[in-house]
Design a protein around this motif. Structure first.
Motif, PDB file in Angstrom:
ATOM      1  N   GLY A 193       0.788  -1.224   0.000  1.00  0.00           N
ATOM      2  CA  GLY A 193       0.000   0.000   0.000  1.00  0.00           C
ATOM      3  C   GLY A 193       0.821   1.274   0.000  1.00  0.00           C
ATOM      4  N   ARG A 194       2.143   1.173   0.075  1.00  0.00           N
ATOM      5  CA  ARG A 194       3.006   2.353   0.061  1.00  0.00           C
ATOM      6  C   ARG A 194       3.350   2.701  -1.383  1.00  0.00           C
ATOM      7  NH1 ARG A 194       6.389   2.695   4.595  1.00  0.00           N
ATOM      8  NH2 ARG A 194       6.649   4.846   3.921  1.00  0.00           N
ATOM      9  N   GLU A 195       3.924   3.889  -1.598  1.00  0.00           N
ATOM     10  CA  GLU A 195       4.313   4.326  -2.932  1.00  0.00           C
ATOM     11  C   GLU A 195       5.754   4.832  -2.927  1.00  0.00           C
ATOM     12  OE1 GLU A 195       0.750   6.100  -5.380  1.00  0.00           O
ATOM     13  OE2 GLU A 195       0.854   7.088  -3.428  1.00  0.00           O
ATOM     14  N   TYR A 196       6.399   4.685  -4.074  1.00  0.00           N
ATOM     15  CA  TYR A 196       7.719   5.291  -4.257  1.00  0.00           C
ATOM     16  C   TYR A 196       7.555   6.795  -4.311  1.00  0.00           C
ATOM     17  CZ  TYR A 196       9.972   0.867  -5.386  1.00  0.00           C
ATOM     18  OH  TYR A 196      10.488  -0.389  -5.329  1.00  0.00           O
ATOM     19  N   ASP A 249      16.341   8.541  -8.452  1.00  0.00           N
ATOM     20  CA  ASP A 249      16.081   7.381  -7.600  1.00  0.00           C
ATOM     21  C   ASP A 249      14.703   7.453  -6.966  1.00  0.00           C
ATOM     22  OD1 ASP A 249      18.722   6.381  -7.945  1.00  0.00           O
ATOM     23  OD2 ASP A 249      19.451   7.715  -6.368  1.00  0.00           O
ATOM     24  N   GLY A 250      13.835   6.525  -7.329  1.00  0.00           N
ATOM     25  CA  GLY A 250      12.586   6.376  -6.599  1.00  0.00           C
ATOM     26  C   GLY A 250      12.881   5.629  -5.316  1.00  0.00           C
ATOM     27  N   HIS A 251      12.209   5.974  -4.229  1.00  0.00           N
ATOM     28  CA  HIS A 251      12.486   5.319  -2.963  1.00  0.00           C
ATOM     29  C   HIS A 251      11.248   5.298  -2.066  1.00  0.00           C
ATOM     30  CE1 HIS A 251      13.535   9.584  -2.657  1.00  0.00           C
ATOM     31  NE2 HIS A 251      13.225   9.525  -1.373  1.00  0.00           N
ATOM     32  N   ILE A 252      11.183   4.247  -1.246  1.00  0.00           N
ATOM     33  CA  ILE A 252      10.125   4.116  -0.241  1.00  0.00           C
ATOM     34  C   ILE A 252      10.828   3.928   1.102  1.00  0.00           C
ATOM     35  CG2 ILE A 252       8.081   2.883   0.551  1.00  0.00           C
ATOM     36  CD1 ILE A 252       7.861   1.643  -2.242  1.00  0.00           C
TER      37      ILE A 252
END
Length: 151
Positions: free
Chosen positions: A59-62, A128-131
């Motif tokens: 359920g989280r997003e980058y 950089d996409g990151h969670i």
């Protein structure tokens, strides 16, 4: 993306003079450092001291940023941070918002989990996409400092 220990932070000073200021701040952080925003070099370098419980990645997003590089340092605890290069990501619930310097993207199977322990940091560049803030094996309390370094 870079994953390393604070003891090696001096190796990244050459990236920009702003990194030297960022790592100098991180080296002086203690449990008594107050939560919230700390000015380091105006809008060029500032820190956000945080304490929170990690959450499952479901359920989280980058997220990604264009104006700032994130230096995410885990002072106490441990968490998973997921990384994926922007070309693999598709816009999620929020296209890039300049006022928030953020865009959000959906989960992708190619994402790489990074196990970040106390004393370690990850640097996320605009590509950089990151969670951040994900539970390692179960939710846990983390004290973390995110230093925002202007590109």
């Amino acid at each position: 993306m870079i994953l390393d220990t604070l003891a090696h932070g001096f190796q990244y000073h050459s990236l920009s003079p702003r990194f030297e200021r960022a790592f100098a701040f991180l080296r002086q952080v203690t449990d008594q450092t107050t939560l919230g925003r700390h000015e380091i070099a105006g809008e060029d370098v500032f820190a956000l001291v945080q304490q929170y419980g990690t959450q499952p990645v479901a359920g989280r997003e980058y997220e990604s940023h264009r104006k700032y590089i994130d230096v995410q340092y885990v002072q106490r605890g441990r968490e998973l941070m997921y990384w994926a290069p922007l070309p693999l990501l598709r816009v999620g619930s929020m296209a890039y918002d300049a006022a928030k310097d953020a865009a959000l993207y959906g989960l992708v199977p190619e994402g790489v989990p990074l196990q970040v322990r106390a004393g370690q940091f990850a640097i996320f560049f605009p590509e950089d996409g990151h969670i951040p803030g994900c539970a390692w094996d179960q939710p846990a309390e983390v004290r973390k400092v995110v230093v925002k370094v202007r590109v």
